[in-house]
Design a protein around this motif. Structure first.
Motif, PDB file in Angstrom:
ATOM      1  N   ASP A   8      48.298 -90.556   5.773  1.00 15.43           N
ATOM      2  CA  ASP A   8      48.022 -90.014   4.693  1.00 15.43           C
ATOM      3  C   ASP A   8      46.985 -90.578   4.489  1.00 15.43           C
ATOM      4  N   ASN A   9      46.207 -91.201   4.574  1.00 12.75           N
ATOM      5  CA  ASN A   9      44.444 -91.776   4.514  1.00 12.75           C
ATOM      6  C   ASN A   9      43.362 -91.026   5.628  1.00 12.75           C
ATOM      7  N   CYS A  10      44.215 -90.411   6.531  1.00 11.83           N
ATOM      8  CA  CYS A  10      43.595 -89.942   7.492  1.00 11.83           C
ATOM      9  C   CYS A  10      43.611 -88.504   7.941  1.00 11.83           C
ATOM     10  N   TRP A  11      44.668 -87.899   7.690  1.00  9.79           N
ATOM     11  CA  TRP A  11      44.748 -86.174   6.557  1.00  9.79           C
ATOM     12  C   TRP A  11      44.078 -85.776   5.577  1.00  9.79           C
ATOM     13  N   GLN A  12      43.237 -84.702   6.261  1.00 11.42           N
ATOM     14  CA  GLN A  12      42.688 -83.389   5.456  1.00 11.42           C
ATOM     15  C   GLN A  12      42.820 -81.524   6.354  1.00 11.42           C
ATOM     16  N   ARG A  13      43.446 -81.633   5.442  1.00 10.81           N
ATOM     17  CA  ARG A  13      43.763 -80.318   5.703  1.00 10.81           C
ATOM     18  C   ARG A  13      42.814 -78.797   5.861  1.00 10.81           C
ATOM     19  N   ILE A  14      41.567 -79.039   7.012  1.00 13.27           N
ATOM     20  CA  ILE A  14      40.697 -77.577   7.555  1.00 13.27           C
ATOM     21  C   ILE A  14      40.932 -76.699   7.613  1.00 13.27           C
ATOM     22  N   HIS A  15      40.452 -76.064   6.165  1.00 12.08           N
ATOM     23  CA  HIS A  15      40.401 -74.455   5.965  1.00 12.08           C
ATOM     24  C   HIS A  15      39.605 -73.816   6.221  1.00 12.08           C
ATOM     25  N   PHE A  16      39.281 -72.563   6.123  1.00  8.79           N
ATOM     26  CA  PHE A  16      38.264 -71.703   6.237  1.00  8.79           C
ATOM     27  C   PHE A  16      38.961 -70.372   5.423  1.00  8.79           C
ATOM     28  N   VAL A  17      37.947 -69.423   6.031  1.00 16.93           N
ATOM     29  CA  VAL A  17      37.778 -67.821   5.353  1.00 16.93           C
ATOM     30  C   VAL A  17      38.620 -67.300   6.926  1.00 16.93           C
ATOM     31  N   ARG A  18      39.295 -66.506   6.308  1.00 16.03           N
ATOM     32  CA  ARG A  18      40.579 -65.985   7.506  1.00 16.03           C
ATOM     33  C   ARG A  18      40.664 -64.909   6.356  1.00 16.03           C
ATOM     34  N   PRO A  19      40.148 -64.036   8.079  1.00 12.73           N
ATOM     35  CA  PRO A  19      39.682 -62.371   7.426  1.00 12.73           C
ATOM     36  C   PRO A  19      40.918 -61.333   7.912  1.00 12.73           C
ATOM     37  N   ARG A  20      41.596 -60.342   6.429  1.00 15.00           N
ATOM     38  CA  ARG A  20      42.633 -59.608   6.549  1.00 15.00           C
ATOM     39  C   ARG A  20      42.964 -59.477   7.716  1.00 15.00           C
ATOM     40  N   PHE A  21      41.507 -59.041   8.538  1.00 12.34           N
ATOM     41  CA  PHE A  21      41.666 -58.089   9.733  1.00 12.34           C
ATOM     42  C   PHE A  21      41.748 -58.867  11.109  1.00 12.34           C
ATOM     43  N   LYS A  22      42.395 -59.510  10.811  1.00 14.99           N
ATOM     44  CA  LYS A  22      42.816 -60.752  12.059  1.00 14.99           C
ATOM     45  C   LYS A  22      42.585 -59.560  13.398  1.00 14.99           C
ATOM     46  N   SER A  23      44.320 -59.203  13.180  1.00 14.43           N
ATOM     47  CA  SER A  23      44.854 -58.452  14.082  1.00 14.43           C
ATOM     48  C   SER A  23      43.981 -57.222  15.159  1.00 14.43           C
ATOM     49  N   ASN A  24      42.804 -57.253  13.951  1.00 15.87           N
ATOM     50  CA  ASN A  24      42.076 -55.829  14.473  1.00 15.87           C
ATOM     51  C   ASN A  24      40.510 -56.132  14.690  1.00 15.87           C
ATOM     52  N   ILE A  25      40.552 -57.548  14.915  1.00 16.67           N
ATOM     53  CA  ILE A  25      39.394 -58.216  14.379  1.00 16.67           C
ATOM     54  C   ILE A  25      37.706 -57.301  15.365  1.00 16.67           C
ATOM     55  N   GLU A  26      38.112 -57.178  16.219  1.00 18.30           N
ATOM     56  CA  GLU A  26      37.072 -56.764  17.649  1.00 18.30           C
ATOM     57  C   GLU A  26      36.450 -54.998  17.079  1.00 18.30           C
ATOM     58  N   ASN A  27      37.448 -54.319  16.828  1.00 18.54           N
ATOM     59  CA  ASN A  27      37.457 -53.494  16.513  1.00 18.54           C
ATOM     60  C   ASN A  27      36.493 -53.209  15.114  1.00 18.54           C
ATOM     61  N   VAL A  28      36.854 -53.962  13.902  1.00 20.31           N
ATOM     62  CA  VAL A  28      36.374 -53.796  12.994  1.00 20.31           C
ATOM     63  C   VAL A  28      35.054 -54.407  12.778  1.00 20.31           C
ATOM     64  N   LEU A  29      35.068 -55.424  12.968  1.00 25.60           N
ATOM     65  CA  LEU A  29      33.649 -56.473  13.666  1.00 25.60           C
ATOM     66  C   LEU A  29      32.304 -55.700  14.607  1.00 25.60           C
ATOM     67  N   LEU A  30      32.458 -54.593  15.459  1.00 20.71           N
ATOM     68  CA  LEU A  30      31.877 -53.599  15.964  1.00 20.71           C
ATOM     69  C   LEU A  30      31.304 -52.555  14.861  1.00 20.71           C
ATOM     70  N   TYR A  31      32.388 -51.726  13.987  1.00 17.50           N
ATOM     71  CA  TYR A  31      32.545 -51.103  13.173  1.00 17.50           C
ATOM     72  C   TYR A  31      31.106 -51.652  12.268  1.00 17.50           C
ATOM     73  N   MET A  32      31.702 -52.357  11.329  1.00 17.11           N
ATOM     74  CA  MET A  32      30.631 -53.632  10.659  1.00 17.11           C
ATOM     75  C   MET A  32      29.864 -53.415  11.111  1.00 17.11           C
ATOM     76  N   ALA A  33      29.111 -54.039  12.484  1.00 19.33           N
ATOM     77  CA  ALA A  33      27.951 -54.583  12.305  1.00 19.33           C
ATOM     78  C   ALA A  33      26.565 -52.856  12.636  1.00 19.33           C
ATOM     79  N   ASN A  34      27.720 -51.628  13.351  1.00 22.39           N
ATOM     80  CA  ASN A  34      27.304 -50.496  13.145  1.00 22.39           C
ATOM     81  C   ASN A  34      27.042 -50.181  11.663  1.00 22.39           C
ATOM     82  N   GLU A  35      27.731 -50.255  11.265  1.00 24.01           N
ATOM     83  CA  GLU A  35      27.984 -49.146   9.689  1.00 24.01           C
ATOM     84  C   GLU A  35      26.461 -50.517   8.592  1.00 24.01           C
ATOM     85  N   CYS A  36      26.485 -51.749   8.877  1.00 24.87           N
ATOM     86  CA  CYS A  36      25.847 -52.599   7.862  1.00 24.87           C
ATOM     87  C   CYS A  36      24.305 -52.053   8.802  1.00 24.87           C
ATOM     88  N   CYS A  37      24.234 -51.930  10.220  1.00 30.59           N
ATOM     89  CA  CYS A  37      22.252 -51.514  10.690  1.00 30.59           C
ATOM     90  C   CYS A  37      22.481 -50.090  10.042  1.00 30.59           C
TER      91      CYS A  37
END
Length: 506
Positions: A8-37
């Motif tokens: 128990d004293n060695c347990w720390q559940r690490i977590h971070f932002v988990r995008p809702r679009f993870k199953s389609n992440i490559e398409n979303v990242l490319l699209y959003m990078a283009n749109e942000c630009c």
């Protein structure tokens, strides 16, 4: 049944932002990078309005609830920092990360760079989560650690005269790496963890135990196995998309043809030290931690180095596959050894040359399309034009197109081709691209003899879509174009069928 138990004293559940679009992440990242630009530096309110609208216009999102869209709005900058926001000056602008992906069109390289800098602690975490990380003396780079553990496991197996290759599952990574403070704080070595994993397999020890109090959520219910392992699983998936790992039935191994990149990760000594001053404090103020966040994102954006992890297209191809382009037509078909040597030399020059940066992928695409055009003319019976096809763009001469070819329609009319290439691990469906002012002007002058060849290269797919006379297509509402130092082009595949990419063979 025996379960692996982290004290128990060695347990720390690490977590971070988990995008809702993870199953389609490559398409979303490319699209959003283009749109942000496309969005100019503007007030925070104006940028956010245009940014949110871009999310809504992503295919499939138009009818999505605003709550889900707002989740996207916060997840993308938190994890990938596609824009930087100065609330004091009320200014938001697109970040180097978004510009890097948009300009280089190499999702594999982008994800390598993302993983190379991703660490705990980092500004992608909420201040309260940062406090827990710092209180437990955690200093942890997930991708580096996984690679080091797999390498250590390979050494252990080799010493045992085993022909097996070290692998790791999301469960093993969760319990033995991510959530064990003994490793994330540096008390255990990669060798220790690899030994533990191999020993647990030998003894048949399991990991997920729904009755373990550490598996309970904040509401007191047992988390599912998927919920328990999702964060380690995300990193493993990102590493596979970055071409660092390959998976077999839920187990991940090192990618054999990425040794240079793997070595760079394993020997990495870089670390963002903006949180170091807080480690010896007992009463941390979350507002002080929040002040470090801009420094973190500045560090991440500076890590977007075009000289690191440039994708060699051969590493994305299957072992028995090759790129059938002959670059030296002066060689006779019988000179197979010379042809192969010329091919290899040309590919290495295009992809690996140290004096190339953003043109690497474009040059490779031009070489493939040059071969395609030669074969197209040959199969249509116009072999007399084959030797006249040439790549014309150069550092000193920019005619507004890349390849001078011929129409193969019974005339001697030229076909002027601009090649737009993207490389990714998986097949993408975001086909937008940028045309420079000169390219757009020349396209408007040449009209029907100007073609954009949109080429998408991935591990299992090569997709080619041809847009003839893009200015006319824009004027007739068949594609969309928005001015931004030239034109940002977007189009739907409903109107344009892919063309088979031909390989040049004499």
């Amino acid at each position: 049944m025996k379960y692996y138990d982290v004290p128990d004293n060695c347990w720390q559940r690490i977590h971070f932002v988990r995008p809702r679009f993870k199953s389609n992440i490559e398409n979303v990242l490319l699209y959003m990078a283009n749109e942000c630009c496309r969005i100019p530096k503007s007030s925070c309110e104006e940028y956010n309005k245009r940014y949110f609208n871009a999310i809504k216009m992503f295919p499939g999102n138009i009818d999505m609830a605003d709550k889900t869209l707002h989740n996207w709005r916060t997840e993308i900058p938190a994890l990938f920092s596609f824009y930087t926001e100065d609330k004091e000056l009320n200014i938001t602008e697109t970040s180097n990360m978004a510009k890097f992906l948009h300009e280089n069109q190499d999702l594999t390289q982008f994800l390598k760079l993302f993983l190379f800098s991703f660490q705990f602690p980092g500004g992608h975490l909420k201040p309260q989560d940062l406090k827990d990380i710092i209180y437990n003396n955690i200093r942890f780079k997930p991708a580096k650690s996984i690679i080091q553990i797999l390498m250590a496991g390979n050494k252990i197996l080799s010493a045992q005269k085993s022909i097996k290759e070290m692998s790791i599952s999301a469960e093993e990574a969760t319990y033995c790496i991510f959530n064990d403070i003994r490793f994330t704080s540096g008390k255990l070595t990669p060798y220790d963890v690899a030994s533990t994993i191999l020993n647990n397999r030998r003894l048949g020890i399991k990991y997920y135990n729904p009755k373990d109090p550490k598996s309970l959520s904040l509401t007191g219910k047992a988390r599912s196995k998927g919920d328990m392992t999702r964060y380690a699983g995300d990193i493993l998936d990102y590493m596979e998309l970055a071409n660092l790992l390959e998976s077999h039935n839920g187990y991940f191994t090192l990618k054999g043809n990425e040794l240079a990149a793997i070595k760079l990760f394993a020997e990495d000594k870089t670390f963002f030290t903006g949180y170091e001053k807080f480690y010896k404090k007992h009463n941390l103020d979350t507002s002080e931690l929040s002040k470090v966040e801009p420094l973190w994102f500045d560090y991440v954006n500076r890590s977007m180095r075009p000289d690191l992890f440039k994708t060699d297209i051969r590493s994305l191809l299957a072992p028995d596959e090759d790129i059938d382009v002959i670059f030296d037509d002066t060689l006779a078909p019988s000179d197979s050894a010379e042809i192969e040597e010329a091919f290899e030399t040309r590919i290495q020059h295009i992809v690996l040359s140290s004096d190339k940066t953003t043109k690497d992928i474009g040059n490779l695409g031009e070489a493939l399309i040059c071969g395609h055009e030669k074969m197209r003319l040959k199969v249509h019976g116009y072999e007399e034009f084959v030797r006249l096809v040439q790549i014309v763009d150069s550092p000193s001469y920019h005619p507004g197109f890349d390849i001078d070819s011929y129409e193969a329609d019974g005339t001697e009319d030229h076909r002027y081709i601009e090649v737009k290439t993207t490389i990714s691990k998986q097949k993408i469906q975001m086909y937008g691209f940028h045309m420079s002012p000169n390219e757009w002007r020349v396209a408007g002058t040449i009209k029907e003899h100007y073609c954009v060849y949109r080429l998408m290269l991935s591990e299992k797919d090569k997709t080619l879509i041809i847009l003839r006379d893009p200015v006319r297509l824009y004027k007739t509402d068949q594609i969309e174009a928005e001015p931004r130092d030239g034109m940002e082009i977007s189009f739907s595949t409903d109107s344009f069928e892919p063309t088979t990419l031909l390989s040049w063979k004499k």
